[in-house]
Design a protein around this motif. Structure first.
Motif, PDB file in Angstrom:
ATOM      1  N   ALA A 167      45.167  54.320  25.521  1.00  0.00           N
ATOM      2  CA  ALA A 167      45.817  53.766  26.716  1.00  0.00           C
ATOM      3  C   ALA A 167      44.834  53.700  27.881  1.00  0.00           C
ATOM      4  CB  ALA A 167      47.031  54.612  27.091  1.00  0.00           C
ATOM      5  N   ASP A 168      44.024  54.738  28.057  1.00  0.00           N
ATOM      6  CA  ASP A 168      43.053  54.742  29.151  1.00  0.00           C
ATOM      7  C   ASP A 168      41.926  53.732  28.894  1.00  0.00           C
ATOM      8  OD1 ASP A 168      44.430  56.546  30.703  1.00  0.00           O
ATOM      9  OD2 ASP A 168      43.290  58.283  30.004  1.00  0.00           O
ATOM     10  N   LYS A 169      41.553  53.546  27.652  1.00  0.00           N
ATOM     11  CA  LYS A 169      40.549  52.523  27.324  1.00  0.00           C
ATOM     12  C   LYS A 169      41.074  51.148  27.715  1.00  0.00           C
ATOM     13  CE  LYS A 169      38.392  54.971  23.507  1.00  0.00           C
ATOM     14  NZ  LYS A 169      38.231  55.077  22.048  1.00  0.00           N
ATOM     15  N   ARG A 170      42.362  50.891  27.437  1.00  0.00           N
ATOM     16  CA  ARG A 170      42.965  49.614  27.796  1.00  0.00           C
ATOM     17  C   ARG A 170      42.949  49.427  29.314  1.00  0.00           C
ATOM     18  NH1 ARG A 170      43.936  45.692  25.284  1.00  0.00           N
ATOM     19  NH2 ARG A 170      44.272  46.839  23.379  1.00  0.00           N
ATOM     20  N   ARG A 171      43.246  50.499  30.063  1.00  0.00           N
ATOM     21  CA  ARG A 171      43.221  50.434  31.525  1.00  0.00           C
ATOM     22  C   ARG A 171      41.812  50.107  32.029  1.00  0.00           C
ATOM     23  NH1 ARG A 171      45.042  55.718  33.794  1.00  0.00           N
ATOM     24  NH2 ARG A 171      44.737  54.652  35.759  1.00  0.00           N
ATOM     25  N   VAL A 172      40.810  50.739  31.451  1.00  0.00           N
ATOM     26  CA  VAL A 172      39.423  50.469  31.852  1.00  0.00           C
ATOM     27  C   VAL A 172      39.067  49.019  31.533  1.00  0.00           C
ATOM     28  CG1 VAL A 172      36.999  51.017  31.355  1.00  0.00           C
ATOM     29  CG2 VAL A 172      38.655  52.863  31.668  1.00  0.00           C
ATOM     30  N   LEU A 173      39.508  48.533  30.395  1.00  0.00           N
ATOM     31  CA  LEU A 173      39.242  47.146  30.019  1.00  0.00           C
ATOM     32  C   LEU A 173      39.878  46.185  31.021  1.00  0.00           C
ATOM     33  CD1 LEU A 173      37.964  45.286  27.914  1.00  0.00           C
ATOM     34  CD2 LEU A 173      40.091  45.436  26.615  1.00  0.00           C
ATOM     35  N   GLU A 174      41.099  46.474  31.429  1.00  0.00           N
ATOM     36  CA  GLU A 174      41.769  45.635  32.429  1.00  0.00           C
ATOM     37  C   GLU A 174      41.024  45.683  33.772  1.00  0.00           C
ATOM     38  OE1 GLU A 174      45.749  47.176  32.426  1.00  0.00           O
ATOM     39  OE2 GLU A 174      46.193  46.333  30.444  1.00  0.00           O
ATOM     40  N   MET A 175      40.598  46.877  34.185  1.00  0.00           N
ATOM     41  CA  MET A 175      39.855  47.005  35.442  1.00  0.00           C
ATOM     42  C   MET A 175      38.536  46.240  35.367  1.00  0.00           C
ATOM     43  SD  MET A 175      40.380  50.894  36.774  1.00  0.00           S
ATOM     44  CE  MET A 175      40.623  51.803  35.257  1.00  0.00           C
ATOM     45  N   THR A 176      37.885  46.321  34.229  1.00  0.00           N
ATOM     46  CA  THR A 176      36.622  45.618  34.042  1.00  0.00           C
ATOM     47  C   THR A 176      36.836  44.111  34.153  1.00  0.00           C
ATOM     48  OG1 THR A 176      35.853  47.381  32.588  1.00  0.00           O
ATOM     49  CG2 THR A 176      34.659  45.309  32.479  1.00  0.00           C
ATOM     50  N   GLY A 177      37.914  43.634  33.559  1.00  0.00           N
ATOM     51  CA  GLY A 177      38.243  42.211  33.655  1.00  0.00           C
ATOM     52  C   GLY A 177      38.444  41.780  35.089  1.00  0.00           C
ATOM     53  N   ARG A 178      39.138  42.615  35.866  1.00  0.00           N
ATOM     54  CA  ARG A 178      39.347  42.292  37.285  1.00  0.00           C
ATOM     55  C   ARG A 178      38.017  42.273  38.042  1.00  0.00           C
ATOM     56  NH1 ARG A 178      44.065  45.521  36.567  1.00  0.00           N
ATOM     57  NH2 ARG A 178      43.088  47.324  37.538  1.00  0.00           N
ATOM     58  N   LEU A 179      37.147  43.231  37.769  1.00  0.00           N
ATOM     59  CA  LEU A 179      35.837  43.263  38.436  1.00  0.00           C
ATOM     60  C   LEU A 179      35.027  42.007  38.113  1.00  0.00           C
ATOM     61  CD1 LEU A 179      34.792  46.996  37.906  1.00  0.00           C
ATOM     62  CD2 LEU A 179      35.251  45.869  40.096  1.00  0.00           C
ATOM     63  N   ILE A 180      35.084  41.589  36.871  1.00  0.00           N
ATOM     64  CA  ILE A 180      34.353  40.381  36.467  1.00  0.00           C
ATOM     65  C   ILE A 180      34.922  39.164  37.178  1.00  0.00           C
ATOM     66  CG2 ILE A 180      33.924  38.826  34.510  1.00  0.00           C
ATOM     67  CD1 ILE A 180      33.748  41.429  32.770  1.00  0.00           C
ATOM     68  N   ASP A 181      36.257  39.083  37.239  1.00  0.00           N
ATOM     69  CA  ASP A 181      36.891  37.962  37.946  1.00  0.00           C
ATOM     70  C   ASP A 181      36.489  37.945  39.417  1.00  0.00           C
ATOM     71  OD1 ASP A 181      38.146  37.208  35.605  1.00  0.00           O
ATOM     72  OD2 ASP A 181      40.101  38.079  36.135  1.00  0.00           O
ATOM     73  N   GLU A 182      36.511  39.108  40.054  1.00  0.00           N
ATOM     74  CA  GLU A 182      36.143  39.205  41.472  1.00  0.00           C
ATOM     75  C   GLU A 182      34.694  38.785  41.690  1.00  0.00           C
ATOM     76  OE1 GLU A 182      36.997  43.185  42.762  1.00  0.00           O
ATOM     77  OE2 GLU A 182      39.145  42.958  42.353  1.00  0.00           O
ATOM     78  N   ALA A 183      33.820  39.241  40.812  1.00  0.00           N
ATOM     79  CA  ALA A 183      32.399  38.894  40.936  1.00  0.00           C
ATOM     80  C   ALA A 183      32.202  37.401  40.752  1.00  0.00           C
ATOM     81  CB  ALA A 183      31.576  39.671  39.913  1.00  0.00           C
ATOM     82  N   SER A 184      32.934  36.835  39.820  1.00  0.00           N
ATOM     83  CA  SER A 184      32.819  35.410  39.559  1.00  0.00           C
ATOM     84  C   SER A 184      33.367  34.593  40.715  1.00  0.00           C
ATOM     85  CB  SER A 184      33.550  35.110  38.245  1.00  0.00           C
ATOM     86  OG  SER A 184      34.189  33.916  38.236  1.00  0.00           O
ATOM     87  N   GLU A 185      34.465  35.038  41.316  1.00  0.00           N
ATOM     88  CA  GLU A 185      35.028  34.355  42.490  1.00  0.00           C
ATOM     89  C   GLU A 185      34.057  34.441  43.673  1.00  0.00           C
ATOM     90  OE1 GLU A 185      38.789  36.210  43.216  1.00  0.00           O
ATOM     91  OE2 GLU A 185      39.654  35.422  41.355  1.00  0.00           O
ATOM     92  N   GLY A 186      33.455  35.596  43.851  1.00  0.00           N
ATOM     93  CA  GLY A 186      32.496  35.784  44.939  1.00  0.00           C
ATOM     94  C   GLY A 186      31.268  34.903  44.796  1.00  0.00           C
TER      95      GLY A 186
END
Length: 83
Positions: A59-78
């Protein structure tokens, strides 16, 4: 692995003369308490991340994966906003 042959064999792996098969790598990973993927990391930070992730629950691995996806999206938007 016989202790008398382990040291010379490890030395040959370290020098790149021989490459361990996947079964040997798995045995080494188990002995060292690291995931098999640890041996395929290209830098120290990636290796540390792999070891840390391996300690988390699914479950925590899934949470980290979701957070990583958000960070990538934010970096790409920036990067698209500044370009």
């Amino acid at each position: 692995m016989d202790e008398s042959s382990a040291s010379p064999r490890m030395n040959q792996y370290e020098k790149g003369k021989h490459t361990p098969d996947i079964g040997t790598l798995k045995a080494l990973a188990d002995e060292l308490g690291v995931p098999l993927s640890y041996f395929f990391c290209e830098d120290e930070l990636s290796a540390e991340l792999v070891v840390s992730m391996n300690k988390l629950s699914s479950a925590d691995k899934r949470r980290v994966l979701e957070m990583t996806g958000r960070l990538i999206d934010e970096a790409s938007e920036g990067s698209s906003e500044s370009g």
